[in-house]
Design a protein around this motif. Structure first.
Motif, PDB file in Angstrom:
ATOM      1  N   GLY A  42       1.173  -1.105   0.239  1.00  0.00           N
ATOM      2  CA  GLY A  42       0.398   0.625  -0.080  1.00  0.00           C
ATOM      3  C   GLY A  42       0.985   1.090  -0.340  1.00  0.00           C
ATOM      4  O   GLY A  42       2.415   1.234   0.043  1.00  0.00           O
ATOM      5  N   ILE A  43       0.440   2.608   0.047  1.00  0.00           N
ATOM      6  CA  ILE A  43       0.980   3.636  -0.553  1.00  0.00           C
ATOM      7  C   ILE A  43       0.830   4.309   1.099  1.00  0.00           C
ATOM      8  O   ILE A  43       0.023   4.828   1.194  1.00  0.00           O
ATOM      9  N   LEU A  44       1.807   4.909   1.834  1.00  0.00           N
ATOM     10  CA  LEU A  44       1.624   5.799   3.407  1.00  0.00           C
ATOM     11  C   LEU A  44       1.664   7.589   2.594  1.00  0.00           C
ATOM     12  O   LEU A  44       2.557   7.390   2.292  1.00  0.00           O
ATOM     13  N   LYS A  45       0.649   7.695   2.632  1.00  0.00           N
ATOM     14  CA  LYS A  45       0.946   9.006   2.328  1.00  0.00           C
ATOM     15  C   LYS A  45       1.300  10.013   3.274  1.00  0.00           C
ATOM     16  O   LYS A  45       1.387   9.547   4.096  1.00  0.00           O
ATOM     17  N   ASN A  46       1.837  11.001   2.210  1.00  0.00           N
ATOM     18  CA  ASN A  46       2.850  12.633   4.020  1.00  0.00           C
ATOM     19  C   ASN A  46       1.280  13.267   4.243  1.00  0.00           C
ATOM     20  O   ASN A  46       1.703  13.916   5.374  1.00  0.00           O
ATOM     21  N   ASP A  47       0.068  12.977   3.868  1.00  0.00           N
ATOM     22  CA  ASP A  47      -0.960  14.145   4.759  1.00  0.00           C
ATOM     23  C   ASP A  47      -2.050  12.806   5.746  1.00  0.00           C
ATOM     24  O   ASP A  47      -2.668  13.141   5.959  1.00  0.00           O
ATOM     25  N   PHE A  48      -0.969  11.778   5.706  1.00  0.00           N
ATOM     26  CA  PHE A  48      -1.825  11.012   6.485  1.00  0.00           C
ATOM     27  C   PHE A  48      -2.161  11.164   7.795  1.00  0.00           C
ATOM     28  O   PHE A  48      -0.550  12.079   8.096  1.00  0.00           O
ATOM     29  N   THR A  49      -2.847  10.752   8.780  1.00  0.00           N
ATOM     30  CA  THR A  49      -2.755  11.314  10.087  1.00  0.00           C
ATOM     31  C   THR A  49      -2.831   9.308  10.845  1.00  0.00           C
ATOM     32  O   THR A  49      -2.484   9.096  10.081  1.00  0.00           O
ATOM     33  N   VAL A  50      -1.801   9.858  11.836  1.00  0.00           N
ATOM     34  CA  VAL A  50      -0.944   8.553  12.657  1.00  0.00           C
ATOM     35  C   VAL A  50      -2.289   7.031  12.386  1.00  0.00           C
ATOM     36  O   VAL A  50      -1.970   6.569  12.483  1.00  0.00           O
ATOM     37  N   PRO A  51      -3.050   7.726  13.012  1.00  0.00           N
ATOM     38  CA  PRO A  51      -4.174   6.566  12.703  1.00  0.00           C
ATOM     39  C   PRO A  51      -4.079   6.028  11.665  1.00  0.00           C
ATOM     40  O   PRO A  51      -4.822   4.442  11.166  1.00  0.00           O
ATOM     41  N   GLN A  52      -4.484   6.672  10.492  1.00  0.00           N
ATOM     42  CA  GLN A  52      -4.162   6.230   8.912  1.00  0.00           C
ATOM     43  C   GLN A  52      -3.055   5.204   8.947  1.00  0.00           C
ATOM     44  O   GLN A  52      -3.245   4.557   8.369  1.00  0.00           O
ATOM     45  N   ALA A  53      -2.322   5.500   8.963  1.00  0.00           N
ATOM     46  CA  ALA A  53      -0.912   4.583   9.270  1.00  0.00           C
ATOM     47  C   ALA A  53      -1.215   3.631   9.728  1.00  0.00           C
ATOM     48  O   ALA A  53      -0.162   2.792   9.081  1.00  0.00           O
ATOM     49  N   VAL A  54      -1.597   3.882  11.177  1.00  0.00           N
ATOM     50  CA  VAL A  54      -1.484   2.641  12.091  1.00  0.00           C
ATOM     51  C   VAL A  54      -2.663   1.697  11.480  1.00  0.00           C
ATOM     52  O   VAL A  54      -1.916   0.578  10.919  1.00  0.00           O
ATOM     53  N   GLU A  55      -3.240   2.049  10.438  1.00  0.00           N
ATOM     54  CA  GLU A  55      -5.086   1.160   9.797  1.00  0.00           C
ATOM     55  C   GLU A  55      -4.732   0.713   8.790  1.00  0.00           C
ATOM     56  O   GLU A  55      -3.873  -0.493   8.307  1.00  0.00           O
ATOM     57  N   LEU A  56      -3.471   1.943   7.871  1.00  0.00           N
ATOM     58  CA  LEU A  56      -2.659   0.604   6.438  1.00  0.00           C
ATOM     59  C   LEU A  56      -1.684  -0.312   6.956  1.00  0.00           C
ATOM     60  O   LEU A  56      -1.797  -1.725   5.965  1.00  0.00           O
ATOM     61  N   LEU A  57      -0.915  -0.032   7.585  1.00  0.00           N
ATOM     62  CA  LEU A  57      -0.391  -0.940   8.390  1.00  0.00           C
ATOM     63  C   LEU A  57      -1.121  -2.513   8.803  1.00  0.00           C
ATOM     64  O   LEU A  57      -0.765  -3.759   8.380  1.00  0.00           O
ATOM     65  N   ARG A  58      -2.219  -2.225   9.708  1.00  0.00           N
ATOM     66  CA  ARG A  58      -2.889  -3.633  10.056  1.00  0.00           C
ATOM     67  C   ARG A  58      -3.338  -3.800   8.915  1.00  0.00           C
ATOM     68  O   ARG A  58      -3.460  -5.220   8.729  1.00  0.00           O
ATOM     69  N   ARG A  59      -3.505  -3.622   7.659  1.00  0.00           N
ATOM     70  CA  ARG A  59      -4.062  -4.222   6.526  1.00  0.00           C
ATOM     71  C   ARG A  59      -3.580  -5.115   6.078  1.00  0.00           C
ATOM     72  O   ARG A  59      -3.329  -5.982   5.239  1.00  0.00           O
ATOM     73  N   ILE A  60      -2.383  -4.142   5.533  1.00  0.00           N
ATOM     74  CA  ILE A  60      -1.640  -5.069   4.668  1.00  0.00           C
ATOM     75  C   ILE A  60      -0.816  -6.260   5.973  1.00  0.00           C
ATOM     76  O   ILE A  60      -0.070  -6.934   4.986  1.00  0.00           O
ATOM     77  N   LEU A  61      -0.502  -5.796   7.134  1.00  0.00           N
ATOM     78  CA  LEU A  61       0.130  -6.650   7.895  1.00  0.00           C
ATOM     79  C   LEU A  61      -0.779  -8.293   8.065  1.00  0.00           C
ATOM     80  O   LEU A  61      -0.292  -9.366   7.976  1.00  0.00           O
ATOM     81  N   ASP A  62      -2.219  -8.029   8.580  1.00  0.00           N
ATOM     82  CA  ASP A  62      -2.905  -8.604   8.561  1.00  0.00           C
ATOM     83  C   ASP A  62      -3.173  -9.643   7.427  1.00  0.00           C
ATOM     84  O   ASP A  62      -3.585 -10.801   7.075  1.00  0.00           O
ATOM     85  N   ASP A  63      -3.460  -8.993   6.057  1.00  0.00           N
ATOM     86  CA  ASP A  63      -3.820  -9.441   4.952  1.00  0.00           C
ATOM     87  C   ASP A  63      -5.167 -10.647   4.987  1.00  0.00           C
ATOM     88  O   ASP A  63      -4.772 -11.815   4.742  1.00  0.00           O
ATOM     89  N   GLU A  64      -6.128  -9.851   5.357  1.00  0.00           N
ATOM     90  CA  GLU A  64      -7.360 -11.123   6.119  1.00  0.00           C
ATOM     91  C   GLU A  64      -7.724 -12.008   4.643  1.00  0.00           C
ATOM     92  O   GLU A  64      -8.142 -12.959   5.221  1.00  0.00           O
ATOM     93  N   ASP A  65      -7.535 -11.691   3.399  1.00  0.00           N
ATOM     94  CA  ASP A  65      -8.315 -12.311   2.898  1.00  0.00           C
ATOM     95  C   ASP A  65      -6.786 -12.936   1.777  1.00  0.00           C
ATOM     96  O   ASP A  65      -7.302 -13.862   0.993  1.00  0.00           O
TER      97      ASP A  65
END
Length: 560
Positions: A433-456
């Motif tokens: 995924g892409i971590l954009k420089n205007d993300f908030t910290v919660p958005q960054a954490v959610e992106l990392l969660r989605r990529i690391l968990d890779d639920e599907d």
């Protein structure tokens, strides 16, 4: 089980038959090198870094093993890259350009077209900082060493200008297919528009601006710099004229360290060849302390942004916060950050949403057991370690290759050049995924969660496919590159590869684009319409005349 034994016996029997058939068989051997001798070849790359040089040096080493005399001309900082290629002579032309301050130029980039164009202007300043010295060094070396063929990095104008002046054939090397013969109407081939490599997902307005207004903006912002470069060339006696690389290199072979999937698929002209991915199969191993650190963890994120892309404090704060909160949540148990030029931009402390404050200096001093920041890391070795689960990268093509070769999913934090386009390919290909420089910290954490968990499991599946793609195509890239260099060296005629010239290069624009046929069709259609109209008018007049006569006849007879 019996079936497998039968198959094994059949395979063994077939192998024995083939071996017997080959006994006494003659084998073809190439003789062209005996007839025309080996070649003196120079590779000139004073700017751009390891991603521009290492893969070409691998080709150069192969050429050296084939008996050619090849020299790598570069600057002091990059002579070390030649050490891994024992069959290549390495020579410095002087000190390189200091790019450690790139952060001051990237910190305010917001991804707008004007920002990109202005940054290109700064890039031109770097590229041409030592042009006079580089041109003189290239020209003198080519002349005094009877160079038969030059290999020029696409940033090295000094190289192909000297080769042109001396009528020496040259090959251009690049990681991007950025010339007209490697593009298409739906491909964004310019550095100013390749934030997305194709127009597929772009709205009409973006496409319209990119097609018609961006070239005018480039001219407005870059013309002074380009005029200065032209004046400097003329001062050296070079018959310089302002033209884009596509025109300058139109008769030269372009070697591209890429492949479909890492570049947006498009038709390639006969003078453009993909040879990628060329990845060095040898690499520097982990130091003892790094091995100990990685061995003691199971889920580590590796962070590295290369030599040119330097994050500033707000970027670092965002990334650090996301990583630390991912550790607190148990998705990661550590991270390793290769800071390179960014060390001075790290904040003193980081406070996460759990109200935990971390001393960043502890990360530099190895006092934090999970978070470690060092100046440089042996990237390939780190990515190959089984504990490395995630790669946070700027999106350079070389880093993308290495990540996929090791099967490591990615988080992209792009800066400039091809990095935003690479990031979009990675996101759309579901490799990360892409971590954009205007993300908030919660958005960054959610992106990392989605990529690391890779639920599907989709990210893991696609990374596996790309791992196979990279490993398959990297088997023979070096040999293919060396074959193409030899092709130019032994088959060119006054620098031209006539056997690779397409018919349109020998035809006028009108004929090659069938404009004469369309013109003739328009004439035929026009004449046809004119003739048809004339007939219709004639018939209509005849009918009208006949009708008038009949009317007059009936009126006369009624009156009688």
């Amino acid at each position: 089980m019996i079936k497998y034994i039968k198959n094994a016996v059949l395979l063994l029997a077939a192998s024995l038959i083939l071996q017997q058939a080959s006994v006494g068989a003659a084998e073809l051997e190439p003789t062209f090198q005996q007839k025309h001798a080996s070649k003196n070849i120079a590779f000139f790359a004073p700017f751009g870094g390891a991603s521009h040089m290492n893969w070409v040096l691998s080709i150069g080493n192969e050429l050296g093993m084939r008996g050619h005399n090849i020299t790598f001309l570069t600057v002091d900082e990059f002579t070390k890259l030649g050490r891994s290629s024992p069959y290549v002579n390495t020579m410095s032309v002087g000190q390189g350009v200091d790019v450690s301050g790139t952060a001051q130029y990237t910190k305010d980039l917001k991804g707008t077209t004007i920002d990109t164009i202005k940054f290109m202007g700064k890039g031109f300043e770097y590229m041409y900082a030592n042009f006079e010295r580089d041109f003189k060094a290239a020209k003198e070396f080519f002349e005094s060493n009877n160079i038969d063929l030059a290999i020029c990095d696409h940033f090295s104008d000094a190289c192909y200008t000297a080769a042109d002046l001396l009528h020496i054939p040259y090959v251009v090397t690049s990681t991007l297919s950025i010339t007209n013969d490697g593009g298409a109407t739906y491909i964004n081939n310019k550095l100013t528009t390749m934030t997305d490599f194709t127009t597929e997902f772009q709205p009409f307005a973006t496409r319209f601006v990119g097609k018609f207004f961006v070239p005018m903006m480039e001219l407005y912002y870059l013309l002074p710099t380009l005029n200065q470069v032209t004046d400097r060339k003329r001062a050296l006696g070079i018959p310089a004229k302002m033209q884009e690389p596509s025109e300058t290199w139109k008769n030269s072979l372009k070697l591209i360290n890429s492949l479909n999937g890492f570049s947006a698929p498009r038709p390639l002209g006969p003078l453009v060849e993909y040879v990628g991915p060329i990845i060095s199969k040898t690499y520097q191993p982990l130091t003892e302390d790094l091995k100990e650190y990685l061995d003691s963890h199971e889920r580590v994120a590796y962070v590295a942004f290369g030599q040119m892309a330097t994050p500033v404090e707000k970027d670092i704060y965002l990334i650090l916060s996301g990583l630390l909160e991912s550790i607190e949540q148990g998705r990661l148990d550590g991270f390793l950050w290769a800071s390179v030029h960014a060390a001075g931009y790290f904040p003193d402390t980081i406070t996460t949403s759990s109200n935990t404050t971390y001393n960043v200096q502890d990360m530099f001093n190895q006092r934090n057991p999970h978070a470690r920041v060092i100046k440089w890391a042996p990237q390939t070795a780190v990515l190959q370690h089984p504990s490395t689960r995630l790669f946070v990268s700027h999106g350079g093509l070389g880093s993308w290759y290495e990540s996929m070769y090791s099967g490591t999913r990615m988080v992209m934090f792009p800066f400039f050049g091809d990095q935003p386009g690479n990031a979009l390919l990675i996101e759309r290909g579901k490799l990360g995924g892409i971590l954009k420089n205007d993300f908030t910290v919660p958005q960054a954490v959610e992106l990392l969660r989605r990529i690391l968990d890779d639920e599907d499991g989709e990210i893991a599946k696609n990374v596996d496919k790309y791992q196979a793609l990279v490993q398959i195509h990297s088997r023979h890239g070096v040999a293919k590159g060396a074959d193409l260099i030899e092709e130019v060296a032994y088959t060119h005629e006054d620098g031209l590869l006539k056997h690779r010239q397409s018919a349109d290069q020998r035809m006028g624009y009108v004929k090659s684009h069938d404009l004469d046929l369309y013109g003739a069709l328009l004439v035929v259609v026009g004449l046809g319409l004119w003739f048809t109209t004339a007939i219709v008018k004639h018939v209509a007049l005849h009918l009208k005349s006949t009708s008038t006569e009949k009317t007059q006849y009936y009126r006369q007879h009624i009156h009688d």
